[in-house]
Structures are given as structure tokens and as C-alpha cells.
Scaffold this active site. Structure first.
Site, PDB file in Angstrom:
ATOM      1  CB  ALA A 213     -22.604 -49.494  42.861  1.00  0.00           C
TER       2      ALA A 213
ATOM      3  CG  ASP B 275     -11.942 -55.195  38.908  1.00  0.00           C
ATOM      4  OD1 ASP B 275     -12.956 -54.525  39.144  1.00  0.00           O
ATOM      5  OD2 ASP B 275     -11.134 -54.899  37.996  1.00  0.00           O
TER       6      ASP B 275
ATOM      7  CG  ASP C 212     -31.600 -43.228  48.520  1.00  0.00           C
ATOM      8  OD1 ASP C 212     -30.623 -43.997  48.594  1.00  0.00           O
ATOM      9  OD2 ASP C 212     -31.553 -42.036  48.860  1.00  0.00           O
TER      10      ASP C 212
ATOM     11  N   GLY D 239     -29.042 -48.625  35.855  1.00  0.00           N
ATOM     12  CA  GLY D 239     -27.615 -48.671  35.540  1.00  0.00           C
ATOM     13  C   GLY D 239     -27.371 -49.669  34.418  1.00  0.00           C
TER      14      GLY D 239
ATOM     15  CE1 TYR E  60     -17.283 -48.618  42.618  1.00  0.00           C
ATOM     16  CE2 TYR E  60     -15.251 -49.722  41.976  1.00  0.00           C
ATOM     17  CZ  TYR E  60     -16.619 -49.636  41.952  1.00  0.00           C
ATOM     18  OH  TYR E  60     -17.342 -50.589  41.259  1.00  0.00           O
TER      19      TYR E  60
HETATM   20  N1  LIG Z   1     -18.839 -50.684  35.561  1.00  0.00           N
HETATM   21  C1  LIG Z   1     -17.838 -51.507  35.823  1.00  0.00           C
HETATM   22  O1  LIG Z   1     -16.869 -51.606  35.071  1.00  0.00           O
HETATM   23  C2  LIG Z   1     -17.873 -52.359  37.065  1.00  0.00           C
HETATM   24  C3  LIG Z   1     -16.754 -53.147  37.361  1.00  0.00           C
HETATM   25  C4  LIG Z   1     -16.778 -53.946  38.498  1.00  0.00           C
HETATM   26  C5  LIG Z   1     -17.895 -53.971  39.296  1.00  0.00           C
HETATM   27  N2  LIG Z   1     -18.964 -53.187  38.995  1.00  0.00           N
HETATM   28  C6  LIG Z   1     -20.112 -53.238  39.892  1.00  0.00           C
HETATM   29  O2  LIG Z   1     -21.235 -53.621  39.132  1.00  0.00           O
HETATM   30  C7  LIG Z   1     -22.403 -53.058  39.708  1.00  0.00           C
HETATM   31  C8  LIG Z   1     -23.200 -52.333  38.648  1.00  0.00           C
HETATM   32  O3  LIG Z   1     -22.411 -51.306  38.094  1.00  0.00           O
HETATM   33  P1  LIG Z   1     -22.833 -50.534  36.754  1.00  0.00           P
HETATM   34  O4  LIG Z   1     -21.650 -50.541  35.881  1.00  0.00           O
HETATM   35  O5  LIG Z   1     -24.123 -51.052  36.256  1.00  0.00           O
HETATM   36  O6  LIG Z   1     -22.984 -49.061  37.359  1.00  0.00           O
HETATM   37  P2  LIG Z   1     -23.942 -47.889  36.924  1.00  0.00           P
HETATM   38  O7  LIG Z   1     -24.275 -47.994  35.470  1.00  0.00           O
HETATM   39  O8  LIG Z   1     -23.288 -46.656  37.428  1.00  0.00           O
HETATM   40  O9  LIG Z   1     -25.254 -48.170  37.747  1.00  0.00           O
HETATM   41  C9  LIG Z   1     -25.320 -47.982  39.121  1.00  0.00           C
HETATM   42  C10 LIG Z   1     -26.726 -47.624  39.465  1.00  0.00           C
HETATM   43  O10 LIG Z   1     -26.794 -47.430  40.871  1.00  0.00           O
HETATM   44  C11 LIG Z   1     -27.814 -46.501  41.079  1.00  0.00           C
HETATM   45  N3  LIG Z   1     -27.679 -45.829  42.358  1.00  0.00           N
HETATM   46  C12 LIG Z   1     -26.774 -44.909  42.751  1.00  0.00           C
HETATM   47  N4  LIG Z   1     -27.047 -44.501  43.990  1.00  0.00           N
HETATM   48  C13 LIG Z   1     -28.144 -45.166  44.400  1.00  0.00           C
HETATM   49  C14 LIG Z   1     -28.922 -45.164  45.574  1.00  0.00           C
HETATM   50  N5  LIG Z   1     -28.616 -44.387  46.616  1.00  0.00           N
HETATM   51  N6  LIG Z   1     -29.982 -45.985  45.639  1.00  0.00           N
HETATM   52  C15 LIG Z   1     -30.308 -46.782  44.588  1.00  0.00           C
HETATM   53  N7  LIG Z   1     -29.635 -46.813  43.441  1.00  0.00           N
HETATM   54  C16 LIG Z   1     -28.555 -46.014  43.356  1.00  0.00           C
HETATM   55  C17 LIG Z   1     -27.691 -45.490  39.970  1.00  0.00           C
HETATM   56  O11 LIG Z   1     -28.973 -44.963  39.753  1.00  0.00           O
HETATM   57  P3  LIG Z   1     -29.207 -43.460  39.220  1.00  0.00           P
HETATM   58  O12 LIG Z   1     -28.390 -43.322  37.987  1.00  0.00           O
HETATM   59  O13 LIG Z   1     -30.657 -43.408  39.005  1.00  0.00           O
HETATM   60  O14 LIG Z   1     -28.709 -42.568  40.318  1.00  0.00           O
HETATM   61  C18 LIG Z   1     -27.214 -46.322  38.797  1.00  0.00           C
HETATM   62  O15 LIG Z   1     -28.244 -46.593  37.900  1.00  0.00           O
HETATM   63  C19 LIG Z   1     -21.916 -52.172  40.854  1.00  0.00           C
HETATM   64  O16 LIG Z   1     -21.994 -52.891  42.049  1.00  0.00           O
HETATM   65  C20 LIG Z   1     -20.462 -51.905  40.516  1.00  0.00           C
HETATM   66  O17 LIG Z   1     -19.721 -51.634  41.675  1.00  0.00           O
HETATM   67  C21 LIG Z   1     -18.979 -52.391  37.889  1.00  0.00           C
END
Ligand SMILES: NC(=O)c1ccc[n+]([C@@H]2O[C@H](COP(=O)([O-])OP(=O)(O)OC[C@H]3O[C@@H](n4cnc5c(N)ncnc54)[C@H](OP(=O)(O)O)[C@@H]3O)[C@@H](O)[C@H]2O)c1
Length: 303
Positions: A67, A109, A40, A14, A132
């Protein structure tokens, strides 16, 4: 570096996970990187195996970046969101508790209602308005119930080189359209993955801190409209091509918090390095390129 850690980074493909893996390696730690294909997090047995074999003589820490982040899709696929955002962290925390491993878990947030007028502190009342947000809050609670010493780090408005995010979208839209309309009535703190990742790795290295919730974002706040104008400025485009509009113009399945600025006071009070102002971070992030073909004037497909 004070102590070499054995780090397991989940969700490592991610946008945040890949940055955490990079920062952890740069800090000299022993890093095991797993995407969803390798681990997973909803598979309790697989999580148990991965955590049980982590130590290797060093202090071991899991940084959970996995996530279900499809905020709108989660409204109708509640089970999928709950599995990854609640059961996954619960599995990790239980395994960490069994094996004396620390856990840094990333949250959002969106656990807040978004109707505040001053930055949210970690202890402020939560009231998520989306599936979410609710599943992420349940994940936080599951983590701290199983492993009270764990660190839950809420962040917001994340962008990085890997994956699709607001910055990469604006870079693309700038190329495709004369003008773009962007909402000006939601306020938050854009956060560069590299800065947040460095903070998470720093936190992982702190064996002395009590568990609980912390907030970490780049400092300051802005609206999506102002953020888009800053992206246009960074690619050398006229920010006047970005036009403000209201959230009502872009109805989405999941409601977005109107105000989700997170206070970094507890983070700083814990002796952790504050993340720099969001505008400075955006400038550095975009000067490194990787957000789209306009960056550095080099198309990624070019020889
Ligand atoms: N993006 C934002 O603006 C934002 C804001 C606030 C908080 N966050 C938090 O920051 C964290 C990282 O977010 P991100 O933006 O990096 O999200 P992301 O790019 O969507 O990455 C999430 C990763 O989780 C993996 N994933 C999904 N299902 C899974 C499973 N069952 N087992 C293991 N891995 C799994 C996905 O892998 P695959 O693609 O290989 O399925 C993906 O690479 C999360 O906790 C999110 O809630 C993000």
C-alpha cells in the site's frame, strides 16, 4: 493446520507484510514473499506472472499488504497513492480471478468519515476524508468487482516490530523528551501486526467463506494519548509524562478520523478467532522487544 496453502505475500517488507510472512511460515504454508522490488503491484504483467505461477498443486491465496501508506504525502501525490492503493489491488484481483486464486486484501478505517459513536460495521456507509482513504476505498471496490469472492479486511492503528509506527515513535520520544503531548480526541483500536497477521493467515485458510468486507483489529478502543501512556508504562517510564492535547494543536495535511473503532462482530460470526484486547497485545508485543533501544535494556547496535 488443515490444508497447506501456496501463499503470495505482497508488500512483504512493510510492517504488516513481514508479520504475515512470519505467521504464514510458522503455520507451515508454502510462502512466496515479495517486496516492491520483486513485485511492483502496479505492474499488471508482473502481477499476472506472479499469480499465474503460484499454485504448484496447492490452494493458492494472495495476501496483499502492499500500500501507499504515506497518508499526508498522498494529499499532494494523488497519482502515486491511486496507483498502489487502487490499480495495484485491481491488478491482483484480476489476475487472481483469471487463475482461480483467492485474494485477501488489507484496507483501512480511513474509508470512514470518523464521526460515528459506535463501532463501524463492514456494511456501514463509507465517506473517506483523505486521499489515502479515498484511494483505499477505490481499491476495495476494484477488488470486489473483479473478484467477488475476495476478502477485504479493514484494520486500524497498526504497529509492529518492523518499520516506523506510533509505538516506536513513543519509545523514541520517551528517551528524548521529559514530556510529550499526544492527542486525546481521536479514538481507535491499536492493532499488533502479529495478531492481525495470524488472523489474515487463518482467513486465507478458509475456503468456505463468502467474499466481502470484514473488520479485524485488536479489541477494545482507546485514544492516542492513552495509547502513549500505555507505551510509557511498558518501558518502565512514568505515564504522567504524557500530556493530553487536541487534534487542532497538530494540524496535518490529511484529516484523521476522530472515531474509527471497527466492529469485529462479522469476523467472529464468520468463525474466525477474535483478536485479543489491545492492551494485552501491546504488553506482549513490547515484552518481545524490537521497538527501540529501551526495549529489554539492549541497544540494537550492541554486540
Ligand atoms: N499502518 C497502519 O496504521 C494501518 C492502518 C490501517 C490499515 N493499514 C493497511 O495495512 C496494510 C499494511 O500497511 P503497513 O502498515 O504494513 O504499511 P507499510 O509498512 O508502509 O508497508 C507497505 C508496503 O507496501 C509496499 N509497497 C509500496 N508500493 C508498492 C508497490 N507499488 N508494489 C508493491 N509493494 C509496494 C512498500 O514496499 P517498499 O517499502 O519496498 O516500497 C511497503 O513495504 C495496508 O493495506 C494499509 O493500508 C495500515
Amino acid at each position: 493446520m488443515t490444508q497447506r496453502l501456496a501463499l503470495l505475500v505482497t508488500g512483504a517488507r512493510g510492517q504488516l507484510g513481514s508479520a504475515v510472512a512470519e505467521q504464514a511460515r510458522a503455520a507451515g504454508h508454502s510462502v512466496t514473499v515479495v517486496g516492491s522490488a520483486e513485485l511492483d503491484v502496479t505492474d499488471a504483467d508482473a502481477v499476472e506472472d506472479a499469480v499465474a505461477t503460484l499454485h504448484g498443486g496447492a490452494r493458492a491465496v494472495v495476501i496483499n499488504c502492499a500500500a501507499h501508506t504515506a497518508v499526508d504525502a498522498a494529499e499532494t501525490d494523488v497519482a502515486a497513492a491511486a496507483a498502489v492503493n487502487e490499480d495495484g489491488p485491481a491488478n491482483l484481483a484480476a489476475a487472481c480471478a483469471r487463475h482461480g486464486v483467492q485474494l485477501v486484501h488489507v484496507s483501512t478505517d480511513y474509508v470512514f468519515a470518523g464521526d460515528a459513536t459506535v463501532p463501524y460495521e463492514p456494511g456501514d456507509a463509507t465517506a473517506p476524508r483523505s486521499v489515502y482513504g479515498r484511494t483505499k476505498l477505490a481499491g476495495e471496490r476494484a477488488v470486489l468487482a473483479a473478484l467477488p469472492g475476495a476478502h477485504v479486511v479493514r484494520t486500524a492503528w497498526v504497529y509492529g516490530r518492523h518499520g516506523s509506527n506510533f509505538v516506536s515513535t513513543m519509545v523514541r520520544l520517551e528517551r528524548e523528551h521529559a514530556t510529550v503531548r499526544v492527542v486525546d480526541d481521536q479514538r481507535g483500536s491499536p492493532t499488533w501486526t502479529a495478531d492481525l497477521a495470524a488472523g489474515l493467515v487463518e482467513l486465507a485458510g478458509r475456503a468456505d467463506l463468502p467474499g466481502g468486507v470484514l473488520h479485524a483489529t485488536n479489541s477494545g478502543s482507546t485514544t492516542w494519548y492513552e495509547f502513549a501512556r500505555a507505551v510509557f508504562t511498558e518501558v518502565g517510564a512514568d505515564p504522567g509524562r504524557v500530556q493530553p492535547c487536541g487534534t487542532a494543536e497538530f494540524p496535518r495535511p490529511a484529516p484523521r478520523p476522530q472515531y474509527s473503532v471497527l466492529s469485529g462482530a462479522a469476523w467472529t460470526a464468520a468463525g474466525l478467532t477474535p483478536l485479543r484486547p489491545w492492551r494485552e497485545a501491546l504488553h506482549q508485543a513490547m515484552s518481545l522487544g524490537g521497538f527501540g533501544p529501551t526495549q529489554s535494556g539492549v541497544h540494537p547496535a550492541a554486540p
